[in-house]
Design an enzyme around this catalytic site. Structure first.
Site, PDB file in Angstrom:
ATOM      1  N   LYS A 119       0.846  -1.198   0.000  1.00  0.00           N
ATOM      2  CA  LYS A 119       0.000   0.000   0.000  1.00  0.00           C
ATOM      3  C   LYS A 119       0.888   1.257   0.000  1.00  0.00           C
ATOM      4  O   LYS A 119       0.620   2.223  -0.716  1.00  0.00           O
ATOM      5  CB  LYS A 119      -0.949  -0.020   1.210  1.00  0.00           C
ATOM      6  CG  LYS A 119      -2.051  -1.060   1.016  1.00  0.00           C
ATOM      7  CD  LYS A 119      -2.838  -1.395   2.275  1.00  0.00           C
ATOM      8  CE  LYS A 119      -3.789  -2.564   1.974  1.00  0.00           C
ATOM      9  NZ  LYS A 119      -4.523  -3.049   3.142  1.00  0.00           N
TER      10      LYS A 119
ATOM     11  N   GLN B   4      -4.762  -1.712   9.213  1.00  0.00           N
ATOM     12  CA  GLN B   4      -4.628  -3.039   8.602  1.00  0.00           C
ATOM     13  C   GLN B   4      -5.280  -4.101   9.489  1.00  0.00           C
ATOM     14  O   GLN B   4      -4.983  -4.200  10.677  1.00  0.00           O
ATOM     15  CB  GLN B   4      -3.128  -3.352   8.383  1.00  0.00           C
ATOM     16  CG  GLN B   4      -2.859  -4.649   7.651  1.00  0.00           C
ATOM     17  CD  GLN B   4      -3.401  -4.655   6.218  1.00  0.00           C
ATOM     18  OE1 GLN B   4      -3.273  -3.679   5.482  1.00  0.00           O
ATOM     19  NE2 GLN B   4      -4.033  -5.753   5.831  1.00  0.00           N
TER      20      GLN B   4
ATOM     21  N   ASP C 140     -10.943   2.512   3.357  1.00  0.00           N
ATOM     22  CA  ASP C 140     -11.265   1.092   3.167  1.00  0.00           C
ATOM     23  C   ASP C 140     -12.761   0.894   2.912  1.00  0.00           C
ATOM     24  O   ASP C 140     -13.182  -0.172   2.461  1.00  0.00           O
ATOM     25  CB  ASP C 140     -10.888   0.291   4.434  1.00  0.00           C
ATOM     26  CG  ASP C 140      -9.563  -0.448   4.268  1.00  0.00           C
ATOM     27  OD1 ASP C 140      -9.176  -0.729   3.112  1.00  0.00           O
ATOM     28  OD2 ASP C 140      -8.924  -0.759   5.297  1.00  0.00           O
TER      29      ASP C 140
END
Ligand code: NDP
Length: 281
Positions: free
Chosen positions: A52, A96, A119
């Site tokens: 990422k 995460q 997200d």
């Protein structure tokens, strides 16, 4: 001949488009920053987090990295999120997953400001998707829509069966396919006569986390098959939820694992990072 849908090529196309968009934002004096938080050092999470960060670098946006110890308390994590929510120079916040067992994931997801939730997991963003309002869309399902569209596969009017109903893949996928005017069925572990149900699909999207479970008996001839699964087979080799060798000869198009859906998730995360600028206006 079966079309092999190349997620690496399509994600590179998207990232190159985003690179131009980021440069144009920069020329208007707008800089974009993603904050990435990892708790503990699960090796798979470390790989995802590094990819990422590399993606941010590639398209020309900044990333801030927070690598917290495994024993970090829920309160400490929530207070970092609160600090990042308040920072004007931070556009996106990504925690995460999975988190260590002593931290409540739902609480953490809800703590992120919905306009920074790149997200797309916050209930407000999920709700917005449900009723067709602007918001962040979960990256993997959004990436699948791009894979289909950019591969010239028509969605409207098609029978789509989604196998799996998780909050991050199956459920948002069903809403996106509905938005694209497919006729959608969501199947899961309690579905009766599963093979009959999946065989109805013109487009079959599989996200169950069961290595090679979907054999040719589950697939109608000529269907499009999207394999979201990332598993290890008996030889420790990466494989999907679909038995590629059996299914690829009978379908019209299929995504491989690796190199299908996987690369799209990061491309769509980067897209959401740039999108955050509009949502925050
Ligand atoms: P979850 O474990 O959260 O959900 C799995 C779903 O599959 C559940 O709805 C479950 O049904 C259903 N299921 C499980 N076993 C069966 C079965 N035998 N028959 C029918 N349905 C079944 O998984 P995720 O959605 O998070 O992930 C699915 C896969 O996709 C995993 O391999 C994961 O690694 C991968 N993944 C890949 C991503 C990418 O970027 N390519 C991103 C996210 C995930 P029930 O609800 O009834 O329990």
């Amino acid at each position: 001949m079966t079309q092999i849908i190349d997620g690496k090529v399509i994600s590179k196309q998207i990232k190159d488009e985003l690179k131009e968009k980021a440069a144009s934002l920069k020329s208007e004096g707008v800089s974009v920053t993603l904050a990435v938080i990892q708790v503990g050092n699960d090796p798979a999470s470390t790989v995802y987090v590094n990819n990422k960060k590399k993606g941010c670098e590639y398209i020309g946006i900044s990333s801030l990295s927070y690598e917290l110890a495994e024993k970090t308390s829920e309160e400490e994590l929530l207070s970092l999120i609160e600090e990042l929510n308040g920072r004007k120079d931070v556009n996106g916040i990504l925690v995460q997953l999975p988190l260590p067992a002593h931290i409540d994931e739902d609480k953490v997801i809800k703590a992120i400001d919905p306009v920074k939730d790149v997200d797309g997991f916050h209930p407000q963003n999920v709700g917005a998707l449900c009723i067709g309002q602007p918001g962040f869309v979960s990256c993997t399902p959004a990436g699948i829509i791009q894979l289909l569209k950019r591969s010239g596969i028509k969605i409207a009017g098609k029978e789509c069966v989604i196998l799996g109903r998780s909050n991050i893949v199956g459920k948002p996928m069903s809403l996106l396919m509905l938005k694209e005017n497919a006729t959608v069925t969501v199947a899961h572990s309690k579905t009766a006569n599963l093979e009959e149900v999946t065989k109805r699909a013109d487009i079959l999207i599989v996200a169950i986390g069961k290595p090679k479970m979907v054999t040719k008996d589950y697939v109608k001839e000529g269907a499009v098959v999207i394999d979201v699964g990332i598993n290890r087979d008996e030889n420790n080799k990466l494989c999907g939820d679909v038995d590629f060798d059996q299914v690829s000869p009978i379908c019209s198009a299929i995504t491989p694992v690796p190199g299908g859906v996987g690369p799209m998730t990061i491309a769509m995360l980067l897209n959401n990072c740039l999108e955050s600028v509009n949502l925050q206006k």
